[in-house]
Design a protein around this motif. Structure first.
Motif, PDB file in Angstrom:
ATOM      1  N   VAL A  55       0.849  -1.198   0.000  1.00  0.00           N
ATOM      2  CA  VAL A  55       0.000   0.000   0.000  1.00  0.00           C
ATOM      3  C   VAL A  55       0.881   1.244   0.000  1.00  0.00           C
ATOM      4  CG1 VAL A  55      -1.743   1.303   1.253  1.00  0.00           C
ATOM      5  CG2 VAL A  55      -1.898  -1.186   1.165  1.00  0.00           C
ATOM      6  N   GLY A  56       1.938   1.218   0.815  1.00  0.00           N
ATOM      7  CA  GLY A  56       2.883   2.325   0.836  1.00  0.00           C
ATOM      8  C   GLY A  56       3.554   2.519  -0.507  1.00  0.00           C
ATOM      9  N   MET A  57       3.858   1.419  -1.201  1.00  0.00           N
ATOM     10  CA  MET A  57       4.493   1.507  -2.509  1.00  0.00           C
ATOM     11  C   MET A  57       3.567   2.146  -3.542  1.00  0.00           C
ATOM     12  SD  MET A  57       6.638  -2.072  -2.760  1.00  0.00           S
ATOM     13  CE  MET A  57       7.606  -1.584  -4.190  1.00  0.00           C
ATOM     14  N   PHE A  58       2.263   1.956  -3.373  1.00  0.00           N
ATOM     15  CA  PHE A  58       1.314   2.606  -4.275  1.00  0.00           C
ATOM     16  C   PHE A  58       1.466   4.123  -4.191  1.00  0.00           C
ATOM     17  CE2 PHE A  58      -2.795   4.837  -4.400  1.00  0.00           C
ATOM     18  CZ  PHE A  58      -3.088   4.697  -5.747  1.00  0.00           C
ATOM     19  N   PHE A  59       1.413   4.650  -2.978  1.00  0.00           N
ATOM     20  CA  PHE A  59       1.528   6.096  -2.794  1.00  0.00           C
ATOM     21  C   PHE A  59       2.942   6.591  -3.123  1.00  0.00           C
ATOM     22  CE2 PHE A  59      -2.087   4.968  -0.096  1.00  0.00           C
ATOM     23  CZ  PHE A  59      -3.027   5.902  -0.523  1.00  0.00           C
ATOM     24  N   GLY A  60       3.952   5.807  -2.736  1.00  0.00           N
ATOM     25  CA  GLY A  60       5.327   6.192  -3.027  1.00  0.00           C
ATOM     26  C   GLY A  60       5.618   6.226  -4.510  1.00  0.00           C
ATOM     27  N   GLY A  61       5.082   5.238  -5.241  1.00  0.00           N
ATOM     28  CA  GLY A  61       5.296   5.203  -6.686  1.00  0.00           C
ATOM     29  C   GLY A  61       4.632   6.367  -7.386  1.00  0.00           C
ATOM     30  N   ILE A  62       3.369   6.620  -7.048  1.00  0.00           N
ATOM     31  CA  ILE A  62       2.613   7.696  -7.697  1.00  0.00           C
ATOM     32  C   ILE A  62       3.243   9.056  -7.407  1.00  0.00           C
ATOM     33  CG2 ILE A  62       0.402   8.899  -7.806  1.00  0.00           C
ATOM     34  CD1 ILE A  62       0.266   6.175  -9.085  1.00  0.00           C
ATOM     35  N   LEU A  63       3.473   9.363  -6.129  1.00  0.00           N
ATOM     36  CA  LEU A  63       4.014  10.668  -5.763  1.00  0.00           C
ATOM     37  C   LEU A  63       5.499  10.773  -6.097  1.00  0.00           C
ATOM     38  CD1 LEU A  63       3.603  13.419  -4.444  1.00  0.00           C
ATOM     39  CD2 LEU A  63       4.079  12.360  -2.222  1.00  0.00           C
ATOM     40  N   GLY A  64       6.247   9.714  -5.800  1.00  0.00           N
ATOM     41  CA  GLY A  64       7.686   9.746  -6.045  1.00  0.00           C
ATOM     42  C   GLY A  64       8.024   9.884  -7.518  1.00  0.00           C
ATOM     43  N   GLY A  65       7.264   9.203  -8.374  1.00  0.00           N
ATOM     44  CA  GLY A  65       7.514   9.305  -9.806  1.00  0.00           C
ATOM     45  C   GLY A  65       7.284  10.708 -10.323  1.00  0.00           C
ATOM     46  N   TYR A  66       6.201  11.323  -9.873  1.00  0.00           N
ATOM     47  CA  TYR A  66       5.894  12.685 -10.314  1.00  0.00           C
ATOM     48  C   TYR A  66       6.949  13.668  -9.822  1.00  0.00           C
ATOM     49  CZ  TYR A  66       3.392  17.110 -10.822  1.00  0.00           C
ATOM     50  OH  TYR A  66       3.051  18.395 -11.153  1.00  0.00           O
ATOM     51  N   LEU A  67       7.359  13.539  -8.545  1.00  0.00           N
ATOM     52  CA  LEU A  67       8.374  14.433  -8.002  1.00  0.00           C
ATOM     53  C   LEU A  67       9.732  14.223  -8.672  1.00  0.00           C
ATOM     54  CD1 LEU A  67       7.548  14.349  -4.173  1.00  0.00           C
ATOM     55  CD2 LEU A  67       7.124  16.217  -5.793  1.00  0.00           C
ATOM     56  N   THR A  68      10.002  12.995  -9.096  1.00  0.00           N
ATOM     57  CA  THR A  68      11.253  12.712  -9.801  1.00  0.00           C
ATOM     58  C   THR A  68      11.344  13.519 -11.090  1.00  0.00           C
ATOM     59  OG1 THR A  68      11.423  10.485  -8.879  1.00  0.00           O
ATOM     60  CG2 THR A  68      12.616  10.898 -10.910  1.00  0.00           C
ATOM     61  N   ASP A  69      10.225  13.645 -11.801  1.00  0.00           N
ATOM     62  CA  ASP A  69      10.202  14.455 -13.021  1.00  0.00           C
ATOM     63  C   ASP A  69      10.139  15.944 -12.713  1.00  0.00           C
ATOM     64  OD1 ASP A  69      10.329  12.363 -14.831  1.00  0.00           O
ATOM     65  OD2 ASP A  69       8.161  12.051 -14.831  1.00  0.00           O
ATOM     66  N   LEU A  70       9.581  16.289 -11.561  1.00  0.00           N
ATOM     67  CA  LEU A  70       9.366  17.694 -11.239  1.00  0.00           C
ATOM     68  C   LEU A  70      10.619  18.361 -10.666  1.00  0.00           C
ATOM     69  CD1 LEU A  70       6.937  19.675 -11.363  1.00  0.00           C
ATOM     70  CD2 LEU A  70       6.572  19.192  -8.934  1.00  0.00           C
ATOM     71  N   ILE A  71      11.293  17.725  -9.695  1.00  0.00           N
ATOM     72  CA  ILE A  71      12.410  18.369  -9.008  1.00  0.00           C
ATOM     73  C   ILE A  71      13.759  17.725  -9.304  1.00  0.00           C
ATOM     74  CG2 ILE A  71      10.874  19.069  -7.138  1.00  0.00           C
ATOM     75  CD1 ILE A  71      12.153  16.960  -5.370  1.00  0.00           C
ATOM     76  N   GLY A  72      13.764  16.574  -9.988  1.00  0.00           N
ATOM     77  CA  GLY A  72      15.037  15.963 -10.363  1.00  0.00           C
ATOM     78  C   GLY A  72      15.277  14.605  -9.757  1.00  0.00           C
ATOM     79  N   ARG A  73      16.188  13.848 -10.415  1.00  0.00           N
ATOM     80  CA  ARG A  73      16.481  12.480  -9.974  1.00  0.00           C
ATOM     81  C   ARG A  73      17.315  12.456  -8.689  1.00  0.00           C
ATOM     82  NH1 ARG A  73      12.917  12.545 -14.009  1.00  0.00           N
ATOM     83  NH2 ARG A  73      13.579  11.571 -15.954  1.00  0.00           N
ATOM     84  N   LYS A  74      18.375  13.283  -8.623  1.00  0.00           N
ATOM     85  CA  LYS A  74      19.311  13.183  -7.502  1.00  0.00           C
ATOM     86  C   LYS A  74      18.683  13.574  -6.167  1.00  0.00           C
ATOM     87  CE  LYS A  74      23.873  14.393  -5.807  1.00  0.00           C
ATOM     88  NZ  LYS A  74      25.193  14.976  -6.081  1.00  0.00           N
ATOM     89  N   LYS A  75      17.908  14.660  -6.137  1.00  0.00           N
ATOM     90  CA  LYS A  75      17.278  15.078  -4.884  1.00  0.00           C
ATOM     91  C   LYS A  75      16.388  13.979  -4.329  1.00  0.00           C
ATOM     92  CE  LYS A  75      17.231  20.030  -5.944  1.00  0.00           C
ATOM     93  NZ  LYS A  75      16.373  21.197  -6.264  1.00  0.00           N
ATOM     94  N   MET A  76      15.661  13.308  -5.214  1.00  0.00           N
ATOM     95  CA  MET A  76      14.783  12.225  -4.773  1.00  0.00           C
ATOM     96  C   MET A  76      15.573  11.005  -4.313  1.00  0.00           C
ATOM     97  SD  MET A  76      11.689  13.173  -4.720  1.00  0.00           S
ATOM     98  CE  MET A  76      10.867  11.581  -4.628  1.00  0.00           C
ATOM     99  N   PHE A  77      16.737  10.777  -4.917  1.00  0.00           N
ATOM    100  CA  PHE A  77      17.604   9.684  -4.483  1.00  0.00           C
ATOM    101  C   PHE A  77      17.963   9.828  -3.009  1.00  0.00           C
ATOM    102  CE2 PHE A  77      19.496   8.156  -8.687  1.00  0.00           C
ATOM    103  CZ  PHE A  77      19.036   6.878  -8.509  1.00  0.00           C
ATOM    104  N   ILE A  78      18.388  11.028  -2.617  1.00  0.00           N
ATOM    105  CA  ILE A  78      18.834  11.270  -1.250  1.00  0.00           C
ATOM    106  C   ILE A  78      17.660  11.188  -0.267  1.00  0.00           C
ATOM    107  CG2 ILE A  78      20.014  12.870   0.276  1.00  0.00           C
ATOM    108  CD1 ILE A  78      21.696  11.676  -2.046  1.00  0.00           C
ATOM    109  N   LEU A  79      16.549  11.835  -0.609  1.00  0.00           N
ATOM    110  CA  LEU A  79      15.371  11.826   0.257  1.00  0.00           C
ATOM    111  C   LEU A  79      14.845  10.408   0.458  1.00  0.00           C
ATOM    112  CD1 LEU A  79      13.120  13.300   1.783  1.00  0.00           C
ATOM    113  CD2 LEU A  79      11.931  13.591  -0.399  1.00  0.00           C
ATOM    114  N   ASP A  80      14.798   9.650  -0.611  1.00  0.00           N
ATOM    115  CA  ASP A  80      14.255   8.300  -0.582  1.00  0.00           C
ATOM    116  C   ASP A  80      15.042   7.385   0.356  1.00  0.00           C
ATOM    117  OD1 ASP A  80      12.647   6.069  -1.663  1.00  0.00           O
ATOM    118  OD2 ASP A  80      14.551   5.465  -2.553  1.00  0.00           O
TER     119      ASP A  80
END
Length: 449
Positions: A55-80
């Motif tokens: 269930v967590g992966m559902f929300f993480g995938g949807i939001l994380g994927g969008y943020l990856t395109d919005l703010i960049g790959r590297k920032k999301m790498f560190i936060l994740d």
């Protein structure tokens, strides 16, 4: 660019998230067997713990994927990876099953977000001729993590009643190691260029590959990231295809993976920790399926490496269902599960390939995240229902249900799967604009369908 040292370095950095995902999913299978008697949990609570991560992966995938395109790959790498570390350690201190449900949900959120981050990053650096193998090979690290979790869990059983606490908290160790490694990673040049920062993109490329190397893909200045673009301009059919085939892969596979000790126990191997030993053996052999898969996906194409493993996986589970009450030998059961796992692993490489190839840079992470999220709905439902179906209808019927899901995946892939071998990301993401019918025979010179 030809395949080089940098690509292999990025392979392990990006695949680290897959390792942690596999480890976290595997370790709960061993931990639940020790944890359940201590808390006297009902099947409903066991199912909630098992499904919380998905269930967590559902929300993480949807939001994380969008943020990856919005703010960049590297920032999301560190936060994740930071979330992985923060949520792993408190598992040692839980005093109530619902606390574990919450922590598993948070870990699932991080795992779901890591799929679009890692996969898009690797796709955007990979050479066209090796992209399928590099992306598909990332799943190998998932199985390494999954297999490692059973080895660690099997070893930690000797720690006694609190062994499950050490098992669950141990995921913090690989998360810290990978977090430190990812800090050194550069931003994706293709993402930078898609945001109108082509000068910065070429500076990164030249710093890695040399001063004579520049971007080969053209971009419109500051391409806007829009979540709904996945469903427009012909991309809707790929969004549907990815959601369907991915869900039909992971729903039965994750349910079996989570409760494999119980399955082996019902087959008559519950004495002397054989069910845990068998789980470890199976998970290690699953990696064998990747060896031919990453070769064949570049040699004969994407379609056959997806379609036929779906069918073989279904057939093997039907055979296991038929013979489940025959008191077959440990070797017989493990052998069939190993064959199932090899073919299941070989088709799983497409979870990393198709979503990254069929969408443009501006929505690539969003599309991968959406596919991850949709597939985890199926995974969460299957892991929640699996122990109930197993208890109420028996192992034979449970295996038939799983086989039916795989057969549905075979039919859908037969009809919808495109061929993208030997194409650049520009070409694969433009397939939706072609009026030609899809064929599995790419042009011998360009690979264009």
């Amino acid at each position: 660019m030809p395949l080089g040292k940098f690509h292999f370095q990025m392979f392990f950095y990006t695949g680290g998230g897959a390792f942690i995902d596999g480890y976290i999913i595997g370790i709960i299978a061993v931990a639940l067997a020790v944890l359940q008697p201590q808390f006297d949990m009902s099947l409903t609570v066991v199912g909630m713990i098992a499904m919380a991560m998905y269930v967590g992966m559902f929300f993480g995938g949807i939001l994380g994927g969008y943020l990856t395109d919005l703010i960049g790959r590297k920032k999301m790498f560190i936060l994740d990876l930071s979330i992985f570390v923060i949520a792993s350690i408190p598992q040692y201190f839980v005093t109530d099953p619902m606390q574990l449900v919450i922590l598993r949900f948070i870990l699932g959120f991080a795992a779901g977000a890591d799929y679009p981050i890692s996969a898009t990053y690797m796709a955007e650096f990979a050479p066209s001729k090796h992209r399928g193998a590099l992306l598909g090979g990332l799943i190998a690290l998932w199985y390494v993590g999954y297999g490692m979790s059973f080895l660690v869990g099997y070893w930690m059983l000797a720690l006694g009643e609190d062994s499950w606490r050490w098992m669950l908290a141990s995921s913090a160790i690989p998360a810290i190691i990978i977090l430190l490694a990812r800090i050194k990673m550069p931003e994706s040049p293709l993402w930078l260029a898609s945001k109108g920062k082509e000068k910065g993109a070429n500076a990164i490329i030249q710093g890695i590959f040399g001063k004579d190397v520049v971007l080969s893909e053209s971009f419109e200045a500051k391409e806007k990231t829009s979540f709904m673009d996945m469903f427009k301009n012909g991309y809707g059919k790929w969004t549907l295809f990815i959601a369907l085939f991915w869900t039909l892969q992971v729903a039965p596979a994750f349910a079996i993976a989570t409760f494999i000790p119980e399955v082996l126990g019902q087959l008559g191997f519950a004495d002397g920790n054989k069910e845990y030993l068998g789980s470890t053996i199976m998970s290690l052999f699953y990696l064998v399926g990747l060896i031919p898969a990453v070769y064949l996906v570049e040699k004969i194409g994407r379609r056959p490496v997806l379609i036929w493993p779906f069918l073989v996986s279904a057939i093997i589970l039907v055979i296991l269902g038929i013979t489940s009450s025959w008191q077959m030998s440990f070797t017989y059961s493990i052998t069939l599960f190993v064959i199932y796992g090899i073919f299941n692993t070989s088709m799983n490489i497409h979870q990393w390939i198709y979503p990254n190839e069929l969408f443009p840079t501006k929505i690539r992470g969003t599309a991968v995240g959406f596919g991850t999220g949709m597939s985890r709905i199926g995974a969460s439902l299957s892991t929640f229902l699996f122990p109930m179906i197993l208890a109420n209808y028996g192992l034979e019927m449970t295996l038939y249900v799983c086989a039916g899901l795989f057969f549905a995946g075979f039919l859908i892939s037969l009809v919808m799967a495109p061929e993208t071998r030997n194409m650049t990301l520009e070409q694969t993401s433009a397939l939706n604009k072609s009026n030609d019918k899809l064929s599995n025979k790419p042009d011998s010179k360009t690979g264009i369908i």
